[in-house]
Scaffold this motif. Structure first.
Motif, PDB file in Angstrom:
ATOM      1  N   ILE A  85       3.467  34.154  40.774  1.00  0.00           N
ATOM      2  CA  ILE A  85       4.501  34.053  39.545  1.00  0.00           C
ATOM      3  C   ILE A  85       5.657  35.013  39.987  1.00  0.00           C
ATOM      4  O   ILE A  85       5.669  36.188  40.598  1.00  0.00           O
ATOM      5  CB  ILE A  85       3.781  34.691  38.263  1.00  0.00           C
ATOM      6  N   ASP A  86       6.868  34.271  40.028  1.00  0.00           N
ATOM      7  CA  ASP A  86       7.990  34.937  39.933  1.00  0.00           C
ATOM      8  C   ASP A  86       8.888  34.788  38.981  1.00  0.00           C
ATOM      9  O   ASP A  86       8.926  33.833  38.298  1.00  0.00           O
ATOM     10  CB  ASP A  86       8.909  34.306  41.271  1.00  0.00           C
ATOM     11  N   GLY A  87       9.601  35.994  38.631  1.00  0.00           N
ATOM     12  CA  GLY A  87      10.493  35.782  37.252  1.00  0.00           C
ATOM     13  C   GLY A  87      12.053  36.641  37.740  1.00  0.00           C
ATOM     14  O   GLY A  87      11.955  37.259  38.536  1.00  0.00           O
ATOM     15  N   TYR A 106      16.760  34.144  31.460  1.00  0.00           N
ATOM     16  CA  TYR A 106      15.750  34.309  32.586  1.00  0.00           C
ATOM     17  C   TYR A 106      15.111  32.990  33.173  1.00  0.00           C
ATOM     18  O   TYR A 106      15.382  31.819  32.272  1.00  0.00           O
ATOM     19  CB  TYR A 106      14.703  35.157  31.936  1.00  0.00           C
ATOM     20  N   THR A 108      11.307  31.404  35.268  1.00  0.00           N
ATOM     21  CA  THR A 108      10.069  31.962  35.974  1.00  0.00           C
ATOM     22  C   THR A 108       9.677  30.767  36.649  1.00  0.00           C
ATOM     23  O   THR A 108       9.687  29.609  36.416  1.00  0.00           O
ATOM     24  CB  THR A 108       9.006  32.423  34.950  1.00  0.00           C
TER      25      THR A 108
END
Length: 121
Positions: A85-87, A106, A108
């Protein structure tokens, strides 16, 4: 969208066809669900739905021309074994010269696939 676009309501500007503008912007809003690259620009032009002017219609048509040249872009979900998981987030504090409001956003990724995004003034 042109950086530092300066779109605003002008006192003596020529009005655009409101119904045509609203239909076009509505379609662009719907399309932005699968084309996050246009969400910022669509968010800007949607602020002028109540009384669009010629400059606002020109900006909307510029988005349409961009879409015509980038038909292969969009959200693509690929099957991957990696579920990392990248945000990412960004904000532009009090950048609107009219109301001094901020813009933030933002997005994700899960396994390299874009799954959520948001932009808010």
């Amino acid at each position: 969208m042109i950086p530092n676009h300066g779109l605003k309501m002008e006192e003596r500007a020529d009005p655009a066809d409101r119904e045509r503008y609203q239909r076009l912007v509505g379609k662009l809003i719907y399309l932005s669900h699968t084309r996050p690259d246009i969400t910022y620009a669509v968010g800007i032009i949607s602020q002028f739905m109540h009384r669009p002017q010629v400059d606002h219609m020109d900006a909307a048509l510029r988005i349409v021309r961009y879409l015509k040249g980038t038909i292969g872009y969009g959200v693509f979900l690929a099957k991957r074994e990696d579920l990392e998981i990248d945000g990412y987030t960004d904000a532009d504090w009090a950048s609107n010269p009219i109301d001094r409001k901020s813009t933030g956003g933002y997005f994700t990724f899960i396994g390299g696939n874009l799954v959520t995004w948001r932009s808010k003034k």
